[in-house]
Design an enzyme around this catalytic site. Structure first.
Site, PDB file in Angstrom:
ATOM      1  N   GLU A  45      17.349 -50.215  20.292  1.00  0.00           N
ATOM      2  CA  GLU A  45      17.411 -51.031  21.502  1.00  0.00           C
ATOM      3  C   GLU A  45      16.518 -50.412  22.563  1.00  0.00           C
ATOM      4  O   GLU A  45      16.492 -49.191  22.722  1.00  0.00           O
ATOM      5  CB  GLU A  45      18.860 -51.129  21.995  1.00  0.00           C
ATOM      6  CG  GLU A  45      19.073 -52.052  23.184  1.00  0.00           C
ATOM      7  CD  GLU A  45      18.908 -51.371  24.538  1.00  0.00           C
ATOM      8  OE1 GLU A  45      18.701 -52.072  25.545  1.00  0.00           O
ATOM      9  OE2 GLU A  45      18.982 -50.116  24.571  1.00  0.00           O
ATOM     10  N   SER A  46      15.746 -51.244  23.271  1.00  0.00           N
ATOM     11  CA  SER A  46      14.881 -50.799  24.353  1.00  0.00           C
ATOM     12  C   SER A  46      13.851 -49.807  23.811  1.00  0.00           C
ATOM     13  O   SER A  46      13.093 -50.144  22.905  1.00  0.00           O
ATOM     14  CB  SER A  46      15.729 -50.215  25.485  1.00  0.00           C
ATOM     15  OG  SER A  46      14.961 -49.997  26.643  1.00  0.00           O
ATOM     16  N   ALA A  47      13.799 -48.583  24.346  1.00  0.00           N
ATOM     17  CA  ALA A  47      12.872 -47.594  23.803  1.00  0.00           C
ATOM     18  C   ALA A  47      13.145 -47.345  22.325  1.00  0.00           C
ATOM     19  O   ALA A  47      12.228 -47.026  21.559  1.00  0.00           O
ATOM     20  CB  ALA A  47      12.976 -46.287  24.577  1.00  0.00           C
ATOM     21  N   HIS A  81      18.867 -56.523  30.782  1.00  0.00           N
ATOM     22  CA  HIS A  81      18.430 -55.544  29.789  1.00  0.00           C
ATOM     23  C   HIS A  81      19.560 -54.558  29.511  1.00  0.00           C
ATOM     24  O   HIS A  81      20.118 -53.950  30.422  1.00  0.00           O
ATOM     25  CB  HIS A  81      17.207 -54.784  30.316  1.00  0.00           C
ATOM     26  CG  HIS A  81      16.670 -53.769  29.362  1.00  0.00           C
ATOM     27  ND1 HIS A  81      15.831 -54.103  28.313  1.00  0.00           N
ATOM     28  CD2 HIS A  81      16.851 -52.426  29.279  1.00  0.00           C
ATOM     29  CE1 HIS A  81      15.518 -53.004  27.644  1.00  0.00           C
ATOM     30  NE2 HIS A  81      16.117 -51.976  28.212  1.00  0.00           N
ATOM     31  N   SER A  84      14.086 -49.704  20.261  1.00  0.00           N
ATOM     32  CA  SER A  84      13.468 -50.845  19.596  1.00  0.00           C
ATOM     33  C   SER A  84      11.958 -50.660  19.491  1.00  0.00           C
ATOM     34  O   SER A  84      11.351 -50.935  18.444  1.00  0.00           O
ATOM     35  CB  SER A  84      13.804 -52.122  20.368  1.00  0.00           C
ATOM     36  OG  SER A  84      13.233 -53.256  19.779  1.00  0.00           O
TER      37      SER A  84
END
Length: 549
Positions: free
Chosen positions: A218-220, A464, A222
């Site tokens: 997820e996020s970084a 987010h 991802s």
């Protein structure tokens, strides 16, 4: 007289797993067996600071994995930043990567969780989790897979959950020419890769199948999933076998980036060196390695952070170094130099709201263009950036949180900036990535989604990281949580979200008319054409080569 009940920690049954290098002791709570903080590398301290990870060189022996897995050094969020976040919505502060944790350099470990009773030889599929946090913070400590595993067991889809600790911020992603010459770039990505290699070597002893690994972030995390696909130009093999066979990317794909020794990267390095008191030394990198931990931590954290005015113009992030990342990820994907596997990739509807909280002076097109020039994209001209900003209409009804009319304008220009940041970094870049990837590898299936289940949340919308609360932790056991998990578990087992448990509607491949699964509301899903804000995504696709950070 009632019988005294022992504390939960004392009632947790111990369980052991024999590995080639030793024995790991875990515990059992809520029908889940957990083994936390198993080291896979030598401590990256002293002369190993700011160097690629070195595989664990000592026997593991008998290792107690019932405690807390130490976090890597963190780039702390300021109290001012947390105050702004909390001032908007207290629930935001429950997002895992906003939780303050203490770190230490001896931190390279994996944590393994499995359904109670799982044994070697069961060959369960493996879900390998890479946490987010802007490449600046985050830890396996923040993520417990118990809820995920409980749901999976209930629907007869048990699996092994593995989470990897990797170095972040200046410890894991230091840029600069000195770093490039030393061969010590993108250390956090190399930590993740070594964690995957540990899984290949050891997960069978826990009952997992090393041939059925799906990487998920997820996020970084991802973004890291895509970077793992692109690492070494697409070489994802270890001992002659692929390290993973599927990928799930929640909020993040390719981040076009300039090289490790680009001017911004060099400025970050020079700032750290100056604040560390190493300026003027013949070998500044050796000086950084020789600093006391706290002094280096303070210097590494002296550059702008994630939740600040500079926002997602990150100080630390993966950058091309010619070897680990041979080129910028957007170019590697366009050239087919990545390990293409079936994938699920998607976003929250309002990715940018969290990151647009800190820039109240950006109220005009010129101001936003100058901001992007100063902090994000040095290559485009001001006119080009004004043209880019012009693709996002300043009318309030077009801004993020989307579909909320004239409401939720935190400050003048907030909704427009939130739309720009969310689309550039996450939502529309996802579309551009899919367009390129499905053209380069048309036979590799991809499914995509948009999540709107937090629609109506004041100022933030479906923000987010909100999927961590809904999907990862299942805090609200609603249709959104249940259906998304089922699609993921089907994919984990069958590389297709529609094969396995079939109680939910068919999720079309993205190439079928560019259709998204829309997790539209907490209790209902639908399908959505992936053509919203098409003019903006067309601009990104046409100009991606100059949008390198």
């Amino acid at each position: 007289m009632p019988t005294a009940v022992a504390p939960l920690e004392e009632r947790a049954a111990k369980v052991t797993v024999a590995l080639p290098s030793g024995t790991v002791i875990g515990d059992t709570v809520l029908k889940v067996e957990s083994f936390k903080g198993i080291p896979f590398a030598d401590p990256p301290v002293g002369s190993l600071r700011l160097r690629p990870p070195k595989r664990l060189s000592r026997p593991l022996g008998t290792f107690d994995a019932t405690g807390i897995a130490p976090s890597c050094p963190q780039m702390f969020l300021s109290s001012d930043a947390l105050g702004v976040v909390g001032g908007v919505l207290t629930d935001l502060l429950s997002i895992p990567f906003l939780q303050p944790v203490a770190g230490q350099e001896d931190c390279l470990s994996v944590s393994v969780q499995r359904p109670a009773g799982t044994k070697a030889g069961d060959k369960l599929p493996v879900l390998f989790w890479i946490f987010g946090g802007g490449f600046e913070l985050g830890s396996t400590l923040m993520y417990d897979g118990t809820s995920l595993l409980t749901t999976a067991v209930d629907q007869n889809q048990p699996f092994i959950f593995v989470a990897v600790n990797y170095r972040v911020a200046g410890f894991g992603f230091m840029p600069g020419a000195e770093i490039l010459r030393d061969g010590s770039a993108n250390l956090g990505l190399l930590d993740q890769r070594m964690g995957l290699e540990w899984v290949a070597d050891n997960i069978a002893a826990f009952g997992g199948d090393p041939d059925k690994v799906t990487i998920w972030g997820e996020s970084a995390g991802s973004i890291s999933v895509l970077d793992q696909m692109a690492l070494y130009g697409g070489n994802a093999t270890y001992n002659g076998k692929p390290l993973f066979r599927g990928a799930i990317m929640n909020s993040g794909t390719m981040v076009p980036a300039d090289p490790v020794d680009c001017p911004k990267g060099q400025h970050i390095y020079d700032t750290v060196v100056r604040n560390a008191g190493c300026a003027g030394q013949a070998d500044t990198l050796a000086c950084l390695r020789g600093l006391p931990y706290n002094k280096f931590l303070q210097a590494a954290n002296s550059v702008p952070g994630l939740l600040s005015y500079s926002s997602v113009a990150l100080s630390y992030l993966p950058r091309p170094d010619g070897v680990v990342l041979p080129d910028s990820p957007d170019r590697l994907v366009a050239q087919g130099r990545y390990y293409a596997v079936p994938m699920i990739v998607g976003d929250q509807e309002d990715e940018g709201t969290l990151f647009a909280l800190f820039q109240p002076n950006l109220t005009t097109t010129n101001e936003m263009a100058q901001y992007l020039k100063d902090y994000f994209f040095p290559a485009p001209s001001m006119q080009q950036l004004r043209d880019m900003v012009g693709n996002w209409n300043p009318i309030l009804t077009n801004g993020s949180p989307f579909r909320t009319g004239v409401f939720n304008e935190w400050y003048p220009g907030f909704k427009r900036l939130a739309a720009i940041l969310g689309d550039l970094v996450f939502t529309l870049t996802r579309r551009v990535f899919l367009e390129v990837a499905t053209e380069v590898n048309p036979d590799v299936p991809a499914w995509s989604y948009l999540a709107s289940y937090n629609f109506g949340t004041p100022v933030m919308g479906t923000f987010h990281g909100s999927d961590l609360l809904q999907i990862f932790y299942g805090i609200l056991p609603n249709n959104a949580m249940r259906s998304c998990r089922t699609y993921y578990y089907n994919f984990l087992y069958n590389l297709d979200p529609n094969v396995g448990v079939t109680r939910y509607a068919r999720w079309p491949k993205w190439t079928e008319s560019k259709t998204l699964m829309w997790f539209e509301k907490a209790n209902s899903n639908s399908l959505l054409k992936d053509d919203f804000r098409q003019g903006s995504s067309d601009w990104i696709a046409a100009n991606v080569d100059m949008m390198h950070v």
